[in-house]
Design an enzyme around this catalytic site. Sequence first.
Site, PDB file in Angstrom:
ATOM      1  N   CYS A 199       0.865  -1.182   0.000  1.00 27.43           N
ATOM      2  CA  CYS A 199       0.000   0.000   0.000  1.00 27.43           C
ATOM      3  C   CYS A 199       0.906   1.238   0.000  1.00 27.43           C
ATOM      4  O   CYS A 199       2.045   1.155  -0.437  1.00 27.43           O
ATOM      5  CB  CYS A 199      -0.997  -0.015   1.161  1.00 27.43           C
ATOM      6  SG  CYS A 199      -0.293   0.250   2.789  1.00 27.43           S
ATOM      7  N   ARG A 222      -3.582  -0.393   5.523  1.00 26.34           N
ATOM      8  CA  ARG A 222      -4.141  -1.463   4.694  1.00 26.34           C
ATOM      9  C   ARG A 222      -3.230  -2.677   4.572  1.00 26.34           C
ATOM     10  O   ARG A 222      -3.676  -3.819   4.783  1.00 26.34           O
ATOM     11  CB  ARG A 222      -4.461  -0.930   3.290  1.00 26.34           C
ATOM     12  CG  ARG A 222      -5.601   0.052   3.271  1.00 26.34           C
ATOM     13  CD  ARG A 222      -5.765   0.691   1.912  1.00 26.34           C
ATOM     14  NE  ARG A 222      -4.686   1.647   1.680  1.00 26.34           N
ATOM     15  CZ  ARG A 222      -4.558   2.379   0.591  1.00 26.34           C
ATOM     16  NH1 ARG A 222      -5.428   2.241  -0.396  1.00 26.34           N
ATOM     17  NH2 ARG A 222      -3.572   3.240   0.467  1.00 26.34           N
ATOM     18  N   ASP A 266      -8.126   4.030   1.182  1.00 23.84           N
ATOM     19  CA  ASP A 266      -7.191   4.301   2.273  1.00 23.84           C
ATOM     20  C   ASP A 266      -7.970   4.859   3.460  1.00 23.84           C
ATOM     21  O   ASP A 266      -8.560   5.940   3.362  1.00 23.84           O
ATOM     22  CB  ASP A 266      -6.141   5.303   1.813  1.00 23.84           C
ATOM     23  CG  ASP A 266      -5.008   5.476   2.805  1.00 23.84           C
ATOM     24  OD1 ASP A 266      -5.089   4.936   3.936  1.00 23.84           O
ATOM     25  OD2 ASP A 266      -4.029   6.157   2.451  1.00 23.84           O
TER      26      ASP A 266
END
Length: 153
Positions: free
Chosen positions: A8, A14, A123
């Site tokens: 990520c 994440r 996000d």
Amino acid sequence: MKSVLFVCTGNTCRSPMAEGLLKAALPKGSDVHVSSAGVAAMPGQSASRETAVILKKKGAALDRFKSRQLDATILEQTDLVIALSSSHADMVKRSAPEFAQQVNLLTDFIDPEEGLQGVDVPDPFGMNSDAYEEVAEVIELAIPGILSAVEKL
């Protein structure tokens, strides 16, 4: 040993969440190494508080986790790269084209009937716990497909 890497941006929300959830889903004694990295990470940071809370609730804690910046050395040690967004996948493919065949989007592992294939995992950084819960739900939908892919490595 097989190796799976989640990618990520900052490697604090994440990708560590995906790392923890996949580790928890693997059978005991598995020969699969699971890790994560960020395309713009500040190395040495802990996973976000919200990520840690969700992982703990799901029995998937990350021990001694520290964020790390994605680099060629990490990619060389990885069999399957799973990006949390198409921009992450593109960045990896552009910066390290020799590893392009190993790069996949997380949502492509989700059953097509869910209608999420090709969708970016948003996000949750700086958002409330509901945003983190939604990210965990999407990741959990991908786990069966990831496990199936790992078996074929």
